[in-house]
Design an enzyme around this catalytic site. Structure first.
Site, PDB file in Angstrom:
ATOM      1  CE  LYS A  97      -4.016  -2.205   0.391  1.00 37.11           C
ATOM      2  NZ  LYS A  97      -5.076  -2.125  -0.629  1.00 37.11           N
ATOM      3  CD  GLU A 119     -10.028   3.710   0.973  1.00 39.87           C
ATOM      4  OE1 GLU A 119      -9.946   4.918   0.695  1.00 39.87           O
ATOM      5  OE2 GLU A 119      -9.320   2.842   0.411  1.00 39.87           O
ATOM      6  CB  SER A 385       0.066  -8.079  -1.028  1.00 39.92           C
ATOM      7  OG  SER A 385      -0.820  -8.830  -0.220  1.00 39.92           O
TER       8      SER A 385
HETATM    9  C1  LIG Z   1      -1.442  -6.936   2.676  1.00 44.26           C
HETATM   10  C2  LIG Z   1      -2.634  -6.640   1.834  1.00 44.26           C
HETATM   11  N1  LIG Z   1      -2.802  -7.322   0.702  1.00 44.26           N
HETATM   12  C3  LIG Z   1      -3.865  -7.103  -0.099  1.00 44.26           C
HETATM   13  C4  LIG Z   1      -4.848  -6.206   0.229  1.00 44.26           C
HETATM   14  C5  LIG Z   1      -6.025  -6.058  -0.675  1.00 44.26           C
HETATM   15  O1  LIG Z   1      -5.985  -4.902  -1.463  1.00 44.26           O
HETATM   16  P1  LIG Z   1      -5.621  -4.939  -2.987  1.00 44.26           P
HETATM   17  O2  LIG Z   1      -6.482  -5.969  -3.638  1.00 44.26           O
HETATM   18  O3  LIG Z   1      -5.949  -3.554  -3.442  1.00 44.26           O
HETATM   19  O4  LIG Z   1      -4.194  -5.234  -3.152  1.00 44.26           O
HETATM   20  C6  LIG Z   1      -4.721  -5.459   1.411  1.00 44.26           C
HETATM   21  C7  LIG Z   1      -5.750  -4.484   1.787  1.00 44.26           C
HETATM   22  O5  LIG Z   1      -5.852  -3.968   2.833  1.00 44.26           O
HETATM   23  C8  LIG Z   1      -3.580  -5.689   2.233  1.00 44.26           C
HETATM   24  O6  LIG Z   1      -3.411  -5.011   3.375  1.00 44.26           O
END
Ligand SMILES: Cc1ncc(COP(=O)(O)O)c(C=O)c1O
Lengths: 403, 277
Positions: A97, A119, A385
């Protein structure tokens, strides 16, 4: 390898407002001029060498990019093929993020907006935005559903420590959907001096394209890294999908390659239960938060509550580019339920010494599933992620039989 | 009002004509048209219908009938909460249209409805609301660039698709919006969501005049208008005045249908008097 933002060739010249039949701007008229201003500002900024140099510098020295690509050997052994993890969990603040938050923070400053709102669901985007605002000296307020405040408490403390006001949202199911709505309402009221840093590749144009441009650093780095290490492209690229920002950022540099793209959504308590977050697997065309996409709604168009053990995937909509990639059959979307994700959370911790966030634990769970193991030759790239510190208390409680 | 000839009842005239007639009648009396809002099926269909009839009896020229939606981005806390309660109690498009059917022979009814409820099948939606006697709809999350399919479906049924203009809308865009307007233009009084405001923007009358200059249809002003004084001030410059959250709050605070009717009759009656003075 240098951290480098290759942001401007994804849309060659323009900034897409639509992706096939999806995207667009379904917002109150009050916001339309601000969205026009944002489009113009981003088109200019991403071609301005001074801006991109500043962004590259912060991504390298502050965020710690490039993040490593890691061959997860014990996981590979378990799955029966080589699996490389793109380690966004090692980025500053613990998730991808931050890539978007820093970029949009710089953009807010460039547009002369002193106040930022955001948000957050899991709290990762809120923490990333609070961090960017502390770094850049901007005022910051983050909207967060009160249920998410409960299940992601450590992130609330982080935000407040960095000087951000966390505003609880009590409407509806008190999760991400309502937090986005509350942020949009704030923006409608304060649009003159406020920039809204949306946390995923969702929302009215130009946000899906803007967030995608800022997150493609994940895929750009990973593609170069895997070519360097293995000499060839991966067979499959896998990422979890909430709003879809880490997935679209990972996928985009591979779009023209002979590579299978797999997005993993949250099946929650099961697709049939109706209690899930699988907007692509089980949704239908509709408008949520300003864009036409695939949404979870009833026959009259009322948006339904999503459910997932993972706050970041607990959302009844998804970025419009994913809906388009699904229809084109360029990417494939699957869904994994709460229990499998929780099991994968522990499994990865034991196999690799990596505690994943619950969101990418869904992607790991798919890889460990029967379907995930059926694959042609070649290796896999999976975007890790974020890290799971924020989820520990919740997972420990769930695993020990609480609810 | 109250004359069935001027209403938009089935077959009597198109929604567009009914709306134009209502504004023309007010104009011929040298005043702005009064358009009170109510949330459909809130707190239940019977009360909503009684409230709508009270609006007509108290001097309304048109009424704006809200269709409850799960995620009403343009609405503040009062209308959002009313929508949520109506939905929790089982409201749907059909239950809102019951009220529309009950009053549309007496007064033109313009729905306030969010895009996602229309975009699935705009033609079906248009046919349904036309059959219930609605004159058209205001869709607060459907800006100019996205409106074409809905406008086409509405035109085919003689319904008006009323566009919105905001204080942030630049002059050239106002013109483009005005060119596509049907029925009237909904001018948003100030940046923000719906909800009562103690004060209007200082330059609101300038904005109203500027929008009137580029528009061939009347300009009605809404968002934040909550008392007779504001109604009189804005009615002095605009072609129409819309009162929303103030009335939804009155219905919410009333303990029963009779009390709701009494409370809204006072607010609408005072506003109607303010416009006629
Ligand atoms: C570690 C992590 N991965 C994935 C997501 C999902 O978001 P996005 O699909 O936009 O990557 C989030 C959302 O809070 C997150 O904190």
């Amino acid at each position: 390898m240098e951290a480098s933002t290759k942001i401007s060739d994804s849309a060659s010249g323009g900034l897409e407002s639509h992706f096939g039949n999806y995207g667009g701007r379904f917002v109150p008229e009050t916001l339309v001029p601000a969205l026009d201003q944002l489009s113009a500002a981003w088109l200019e900024a991403r071609d301005d060498p001074e801006f991109t140099a500043e962004l590259d510098r912060l991504l390298r020295d502050f965020v710690g990019r490039p993040t490593p690509l890691y061959l997860a050997e014990r996981l590979s052994e378990r799955v029966g093929r080589e699996v490389y993890l793109k380690r966004e969990d090692l980025a500053h603040t613990g998730a991808h993020k931050i890539n978007n938050a820093i970029g949009q923070g710089l953009l807010a400053r460039r547009m002369g907006k002193r106040r930022v709102i955001a948000e957050t669901g899991a709290g990762q985007h809120g923490v990333a935005t609070a961090t960017a605002c502390a770094l850049l000296g901007l005022d910051c307020a983050v909207y967060m559903g009160s249920e998410d405040i409960r299940r992601q408490a450590p992130n609330v403390e982080r935000m407040e420590l960095m000087g951000t006001e966390v505003v609880p949202v009590d409407a509806g199911a008190r999760t991400l959907k309502e937090a986005v709505s509350a942020a949009i309402r704030d923006w409608v009221s304060n649009v003159e001096d406020t920039h809204y840093i949306i946390g995923s590749a969702v929302g009215p144009a130009p946000y899906p394209a803007l967030v995608r441009d800022l997150q493609r650093v994940i895929g750009d780095e990973a593609r170069e890294q895997i070519l360097t290490v293995t000499g060839s492209l991966p067979a499959r690229v896998i990422a979890c999908v909430g709003g879809g920002s880490n997935a679209i950022g990972t996928f985009v540099p591979f779009l023209e390659d002979p590579v299978e793209l797999i997005g993993v959504e949250a099946a929650g308590s099961g697709i049939e239960s109706g209690s899930h977050g699988a907007s692509l697997v089980a949704g239908k065309p509709g408008v949520l938060h300003g864009a036409m996409s695939s949404v979870i709604s009833d026959s009259e168009g009322q948006i339904l509550e999503a459910h997932s053990v993972s706050a970041g995937l607990d959302y009844p909509g998804v970025g419009p580019q994913h809906a388009h990639l699904r229809d084109l059959e360029r990417a494939r979307y699957v869904a994994v339920g709460d229990e499998d994700a929780l099991a994968a959370f522990g499994e990865l911790a034991r196999l690799e010494g990596i505690i994943p966030a619950l969101e990418p634990a869904h992607a790991v769970a798919w890889l460990l599933s029967e379907e995930g193991r059926e694959a042609e030759a070649g290796c896999d790239l999976l975007t890790m992620s974020g890290r799971g510190d924020k989820d520990l208390a919740e997972v420990v409680q769930k695993i020990s039989g609480g609810s | 009002m109250g004359d069935p000839e001027l209403g938009s009842g089935e077959g009597s005239s198109s929604g567009g004509e009914a709306v134009a007639d209502a504004f023309a009648l007010a104009g011929s009396e040298g005043r702005a048209a009064l358009m009170p809002y109510l949330m459909g099926a809130f707190p239940d269909v019977a009360t909503a219908t009684a409230v709508a009839n009270a609006y007509v009896d108290s001097g309304a020229d048109l009424i704006e009938l809200g269709v409850p939606f799960s995620d009403p981005l343009a609405d503040g806390p009062v209308i959002h909460a009313a929508a949520t309660r109506a939905l929790d109690a089982g409201a749907n498009l059909e239950s809102v249209l019951e009220t529309c059917r009950a009053v549309s022979a007496r007064i033109p009814v313009v729905l306030l409805c969010y895009a996602n409820m229309i975009l699935g099948e705009p033609e079906t939606f248009a046919r349904k609301i036309a059959e219930a006697g609605a004159a058209g709809a205001i869709v607060p999350d459907l800006p100019l660039e996205e409106a074409r399919p809905v406008r086409k479906a509405f035109d085919a049924e003689g319904l008006v698709l009323v566009p919105l203009i905001a204080p942030t809308t630049p002059p050239n865009r106002r013109k483009a919006i005005a060119e596509q307007a049907r029925g009237f233009i909904y001018l948003v009084s100030s940046t923000g969501t719906t909800g009562e405001r103690a004060r209007m923007a200082d330059d609101l009358s300038v904005l109203i005049s500027e929008v009137r200059e580029v528009s061939e249809v009347p300009v009605a002003v809404g968002f934040g208008i909550s008392n007779a004084k504001q109604v009189a001030e804005i009615g002095g410059v605009a072609g129409g005045v819309i009162i929303g959250s103030r009335l939804v709050r009155a219905v919410d605070e009333a303990g029963d249908p009779d009390a709701a009717v009494e409370a809204v009759s006072v607010v609408v009656g005072e506003s109607a008097d303010a416009l006629r003075r």
